[in-house]
Write a protein that holds these residues in place. Structure first.
Motif, PDB file in Angstrom:
ATOM      1  N   SER A 175       0.826  -1.206   0.000  1.00  0.00           N
ATOM      2  CA  SER A 175       0.000   0.000   0.000  1.00  0.00           C
ATOM      3  C   SER A 175       0.865   1.263   0.000  1.00  0.00           C
ATOM      4  O   SER A 175       0.530   2.250  -0.653  1.00  0.00           O
ATOM      5  N   LEU A 176       1.987   1.242   0.731  1.00  0.00           N
ATOM      6  CA  LEU A 176       2.907   2.388   0.729  1.00  0.00           C
ATOM      7  C   LEU A 176       3.451   2.643  -0.674  1.00  0.00           C
ATOM      8  O   LEU A 176       3.589   3.800  -1.100  1.00  0.00           O
ATOM      9  N   VAL A 177       3.750   1.573  -1.396  1.00  0.00           N
ATOM     10  CA  VAL A 177       4.238   1.706  -2.778  1.00  0.00           C
ATOM     11  C   VAL A 177       3.151   2.319  -3.660  1.00  0.00           C
ATOM     12  O   VAL A 177       3.401   3.250  -4.435  1.00  0.00           O
ATOM     13  N   TYR A 186       4.830   6.569  -1.647  1.00  0.00           N
ATOM     14  CA  TYR A 186       5.789   6.933  -0.608  1.00  0.00           C
ATOM     15  C   TYR A 186       7.164   6.319  -0.820  1.00  0.00           C
ATOM     16  O   TYR A 186       8.129   6.726  -0.181  1.00  0.00           O
ATOM     17  N   LEU A 187       7.278   5.321  -1.701  1.00  0.00           N
ATOM     18  CA  LEU A 187       8.546   4.622  -1.871  1.00  0.00           C
ATOM     19  C   LEU A 187       8.955   4.553  -3.336  1.00  0.00           C
ATOM     20  O   LEU A 187       9.495   3.549  -3.799  1.00  0.00           O
ATOM     21  N   SER A 238      10.384  -1.069  -6.885  1.00  0.00           N
ATOM     22  CA  SER A 238      10.885   0.103  -6.167  1.00  0.00           C
ATOM     23  C   SER A 238      12.321  -0.122  -5.705  1.00  0.00           C
ATOM     24  O   SER A 238      12.689  -1.223  -5.281  1.00  0.00           O
ATOM     25  N   GLN A 239      13.135   0.925  -5.788  1.00  0.00           N
ATOM     26  CA  GLN A 239      14.528   0.857  -5.368  1.00  0.00           C
ATOM     27  C   GLN A 239      14.724   1.404  -3.953  1.00  0.00           C
ATOM     28  O   GLN A 239      15.850   1.686  -3.539  1.00  0.00           O
ATOM     29  N   ALA A 240      13.657   1.570  -3.205  1.00  0.00           N
ATOM     30  CA  ALA A 240      13.746   2.121  -1.859  1.00  0.00           C
ATOM     31  C   ALA A 240      14.554   1.196  -0.948  1.00  0.00           C
ATOM     32  O   ALA A 240      14.584  -0.022  -1.133  1.00  0.00           O
TER      33      ALA A 240
END
Length: 464
Positions: free
Chosen positions: A135-137, A141-142, A179-181
């Protein structure tokens, strides 16, 4: 419970388990012809001992169910996930979620599709972390290279805390997808003062522990000020030795906009990336301006001075209320052009095309699908497409029912999947919902009939 109370309960249990009524039994026996053998009372010591054991077992069994319930609700570990949204999971000894709480407003939006976190109650901690990171993705946010998520585990048992930390860090890394976070993790010692500070600032104890690290490097920094920074900013600040208090991402955006002669209402698609561990420490700010395309700025992290970027930019088409009809007016213009009073909108976006601000709209009725582009400044329809649907269905199950149909077919709950997307589409004149999600290293794609909810097509493949 006092000793007297315990003795009374044991005595009652004894009476119910094996009452001592030998005389009563003998008195009810009638004599028969032949030799009468007199009965003697046997030594009751062994019987008494067995009755005592039976009574103790009965008490244990009666209390056992309550003990199991108590264990299921007893919190042994507190797991927090922080980006800027802060979310806290309370976990029992079986690594199942007892409760999930959004600690700030941003976190409430992240948990919206999970009934505010209530859907995660009772699921395994790794499944809950997978759902939250997904969900953050989705919420953006990431999505930058330098973004980071912090996973913290607080537990009296440090061996268990470290084991859970390693497990959840691995799960979070897998849930990030493309994502690369970065995934940061730590174990946290229980600390009442730390919990008090975290609660007062609507953050987790994990983020509070990170703030303490920064304050240990620079005693002039305040807990309240650092609590406003993201995990990404705190990480860079600590790596740089915490030389001062950064201005923050919002202040950096406002400084760049002001330098350009604009307000934040004049720009779109803004992105701010902290680079506090570089020399000089700065924020990289990017945003779109009508007629100018994408502009880039560097803003000094501690003073707010703009280090680079164009000044006094004049947008060709103002993106303020006086030059933008607004989304609702754009929808009304599209419906009027289509000769409709109402429809189901499946896409409503504001975007630029060759420097001109436009509204791109997609909607449908029971009998046709429409794609309309509306000029944001004038309300004029720039492009219009209509396609009739086969059968002219009189019903549409909606996105929620389509999502449920796909998850039910896959044998999964919403809390067990990530990157869940539902999109209405017109497939060769047939209204359908395309549902996509990932879970357990697999990727699922479904096509659901928009009128009946039937699964028309589905594919499952390994998530690379």
């Amino acid at each position: 419970m006092t000793n007297d109370q315990m003795e009374r309960r044991l005595s009652a249990a004894l009476d119910k388990t094996a009452p001592d009524d030998v005389d009563g039994v003998l008195s009810r026996c009638t004599e028969r012809k032949g030799t009468v053998v007199p009965m003697k009372k046997k030594n009751n010591r062994m019987k008494k001992w067995m009755q005592t054991v039976a009574a103790c077992l009965a008490v244990l069994l009666l209390g056992g169910g309550g003990l199991l319930v108590q264990q299921a609700h007893a919190v042994t570990s507190v797991v927090s996930l922080d980006v800027n949204p802060s979310i806290e999971l309370r976990v029992n000894s079986r690594e199942k979620v007892v409760s999930c709480q959004a600690l700030n407003q941003e976190a409430q939006a992240v948990l919206e599709d999970m009934d505010g976190g209530r859907d995660l109650k009772g699921v395994k901690a790794d499944v809950a972390v997978n759902a939250i990171v997904g969900s953050l993705v989705r919420c953006g946010y990431l999505d930058s290279l330098s973004s980071a998520i912090l996973i913290s585990v607080e537990d009296k048992d440090q061996a268990r805390a470290q084991r859970l930390q390693q497990e959840l860090t691995s799960v979070a890394g897998g849930a990030l997808g493309d994502s690369q976070a970065a995934v940061l993790s730590q174990t946290v010692q229980q600390d009442k003062e730390l919990e008090k500070q975290a609660k007062a600032n609507n953050i987790s104890t994990g983020k509070a522990a990170l703030i303490r690290q920064a304050m240990a490097l620079n005693g002039s920094l305040t807990f309240e000020g650092l609590a406003q920074l993201s995990v990404e900013e705190l990480r860079d600040l600590i790596e740089a030795g915490a030389p001062g208090m950064p201005i923050g991402m919002q202040a950096a955006l406002e400084a760049a906009a002001q330098y350009a002669g604009l307000t934040t209402a004049d720009i779109t698609d803004a992105d701010v990336d902290p680079e506090l561990d570089e020399n000089p420490a700065h924020y990289e700010v990017e945003f779109q301006v009508p007629g100018k395309g994408e502009l880039e700025y560097k803003v000094e992290a501690y003073t707010g001075q703009v280090l680079s970027g164009p000044a006094n930019v004049q947008p060709s088409t103002p993106v303020n209320p006086s030059g933008d009809i607004g989304m609702e007016a754009a929808k009304s213009a599209a419906l009027k052009h289509a000769g409709l009073s109402t429809a189901v909108f499946t896409k409503a976006e504001r975007d630029y095309d060759d420097g001109r601000l436009e509204y791109e709209l997609e909607f449908h009725t029971d009998s046709a699908a429409y794609e309309v582009t509306v000029d944001a400044a004038t309300g004029r329809v720039l492009d219009y497409e209509k396609e009739n649907l086969r059968g002219g269905s009189t019903s549409d199950i909606g996105t929620q029912a389509a999502k449920s149909a796909a998850l039910r077919h896959a044998g999964l709950s919403e809390s067990q999947v990530r990157e869940l997307q539902v999109e209405w589409d017109n497939e060769n004149g047939r209204a359908v919902y395309e549902v996509e999600f990932k879970s357990g290293g697999m990727e699922y794609e479904y096509v659901i009939d928009a009128a009946t909810g039937a699964v028309l097509d589905h594919e499952t493949e390994r998530d690379d």
